[in-house]
Design an enzyme around this catalytic site. Structure first.
Site, PDB file in Angstrom:
ATOM      1  N   CYS A  58      65.486  21.738  13.951  1.00 37.69           N
ATOM      2  CA  CYS A  58      65.771  20.482  14.650  1.00 37.69           C
ATOM      3  C   CYS A  58      66.074  19.356  13.648  1.00 37.69           C
ATOM      4  O   CYS A  58      67.054  19.438  12.918  1.00 37.69           O
ATOM      5  CB  CYS A  58      64.638  20.127  15.597  1.00 37.69           C
ATOM      6  SG  CYS A  58      65.148  18.891  16.834  1.00 37.69           S
ATOM      7  N   GLU A 105      60.162  27.553  19.071  1.00 36.99           N
ATOM      8  CA  GLU A 105      58.709  27.697  18.921  1.00 36.99           C
ATOM      9  C   GLU A 105      57.907  26.962  19.988  1.00 36.99           C
ATOM     10  O   GLU A 105      56.687  27.156  20.097  1.00 36.99           O
ATOM     11  CB  GLU A 105      58.278  27.187  17.532  1.00 36.99           C
ATOM     12  CG  GLU A 105      58.161  25.673  17.396  1.00 36.99           C
ATOM     13  CD  GLU A 105      59.485  24.958  17.175  1.00 36.99           C
ATOM     14  OE1 GLU A 105      59.479  23.732  16.970  1.00 36.99           O
ATOM     15  OE2 GLU A 105      60.537  25.632  17.202  1.00 36.99           O
ATOM     16  N   HIS A 136      64.252  24.195  19.479  1.00 40.58           N
ATOM     17  CA  HIS A 136      62.819  24.396  19.271  1.00 40.58           C
ATOM     18  C   HIS A 136      62.359  25.676  19.971  1.00 40.58           C
ATOM     19  O   HIS A 136      61.620  25.635  20.959  1.00 40.58           O
ATOM     20  CB  HIS A 136      62.026  23.210  19.822  1.00 40.58           C
ATOM     21  CG  HIS A 136      62.029  22.003  18.935  1.00 40.58           C
ATOM     22  ND1 HIS A 136      61.313  21.939  17.768  1.00 40.58           N
ATOM     23  CD2 HIS A 136      62.661  20.817  19.065  1.00 40.58           C
ATOM     24  CE1 HIS A 136      61.485  20.753  17.207  1.00 40.58           C
ATOM     25  NE2 HIS A 136      62.308  20.059  17.959  1.00 40.58           N
TER      26      HIS A 136
END
Length: 317
Positions: A142, A237, A235
């Site tokens: 990001c 994660e 993202h």
């Protein structure tokens, strides 16, 4: 992958509850193998949450990993207890003489600032420069991806008309990419950002290759072969409720914020979010660890500088 993290890190209890194998120090030393040394440069404000998210992904394959945590010395964190930072984090200065198999540079909520106005920018530049000689493969995420593309290749970030906020469909553009081996024709990734990078700026740099993109979110994954660098704008994660927590925070603060796209069933905020990115998140990090770290990293980490530029003619990225 059994992941070896400090015994009392909060992530340990969470990962045990999720049946993710966390290795103790005694068990790790009894195995006659060299663990992969992974450095997590954590720029996120809620560092404990981020530690859990990446530990979860890194701990989901079959090799041993040793995770080292670093946070900027030139920034005072307001959202993580200082005792936690002192107990589990090291300064960059304390690891700069070491080599690592892999490094992850996280995102950060500082998009409203010019890169040079971020208080830890110079320290981050030092880290990014250091990775070229001391890390086998680096994974930028990001804002960390935007920072890396700007520092290494001069690619600017560009403000979006409105916040890109939600979960979006993506496709693999470079079909031979082994980073995306096993991916479906369409896969989903969460995004939460006010800025982006332009395709034409990336395509103007011969060293870079766009691997994946989204019609709504733009360029998603970029690879720089020479230094085995990845720049990923989303993202993967994120937890199931991360976007929800961001949304509720901004609503409570009276900030203009739209409901995250493609997140709540029927865009109904009273429904539980629909998770549609978890499997591909695990596959993304498994592929990175396997093909770009474990399979090619030297057993002797001191050899990493001598391997710079190795496999320049390899096409399957």
């Amino acid at each position: 992958m059994p992941i070896k993290i400090p015994d009392h890190l909060p992530a340990v209890d969470v990962l045990h509850q999720e049946n993710i194998f966390v290795m103790t120090q005694n068990r790790a030393t009894s195995q006659d193998i060299r663990p992969l040394q992974i450095l997590l440069v954590n720029l996120m404000p809620k560092k404990i949450v981020t530690e859990v998210q990446f530990s979860r992904l890194l701990g989901n394959t079959s090799l041993q990993i040793e995770l080292e945590l670093v946070a900027p010395r030139t920034h005072t964190s307001m959202n993580t207890p200082q005792e936690h930072l002192q107990a589990f984090y090291k300064s960059f200065d304390s690891v700069r003489d070491r080599n690592f198999d892999g490094c992850i540079i996280t995102g950060a909520p500082v998009e409203h600032l010019e890169f040079e106005d971020v208080d830890y920018w110079q320290e981050l530049c030092d880290i990014m420069e250091w990775t070229k000689q001391h890390v086998h493969s680096t994974f930028h995420i990001c804002w960390g991806a935007q920072a890396g593309l700007y520092y290494h290749y001069g690619i600017p970030k560009v403000a979006l008309p409105s916040k890109l906020f939600g979960v979006y469909p993506h496709q693999v553009e470079y079909k031979r990419s082994i980073l995306f081996r096993g991916f479906d024709d369409e896969f989903y990734v969460p995004h939460s950002r006010h800025t982006t990078v332009r395709r034409e700026d990336i395509e103007a740099v011969p060293e870079l290759r766009i691997l994946s993109s989204s019609p709504q979110a733009g360029v998603y994954a970029v690879y720089a072969k020479k230094h085995k660098q990845f720049f990923v704008t989303g993202h993967s994660e994120y937890d199931a409720d991360t976007l929800e927590q961001e949304y509720l925070r901004d609503v409570a603060a009276g900030k203009p914020i739209s409901v995250p796209e493609n997140y709540y069933p029927g865009d109904d905020v009273h429904q539980s979010p629909r998770v549609c990115w978890r499997a591909h998140a695990n596959l993304l990090f498994c592929n990175w660890l396997n093909y770009f770290v474990y399979q090619t990293t030297p057993y002797d980490l001191s050899m990493i500088p001598s391997l710079e530029g190795e496999n320049e003619n390899q096409e399957s990225v």
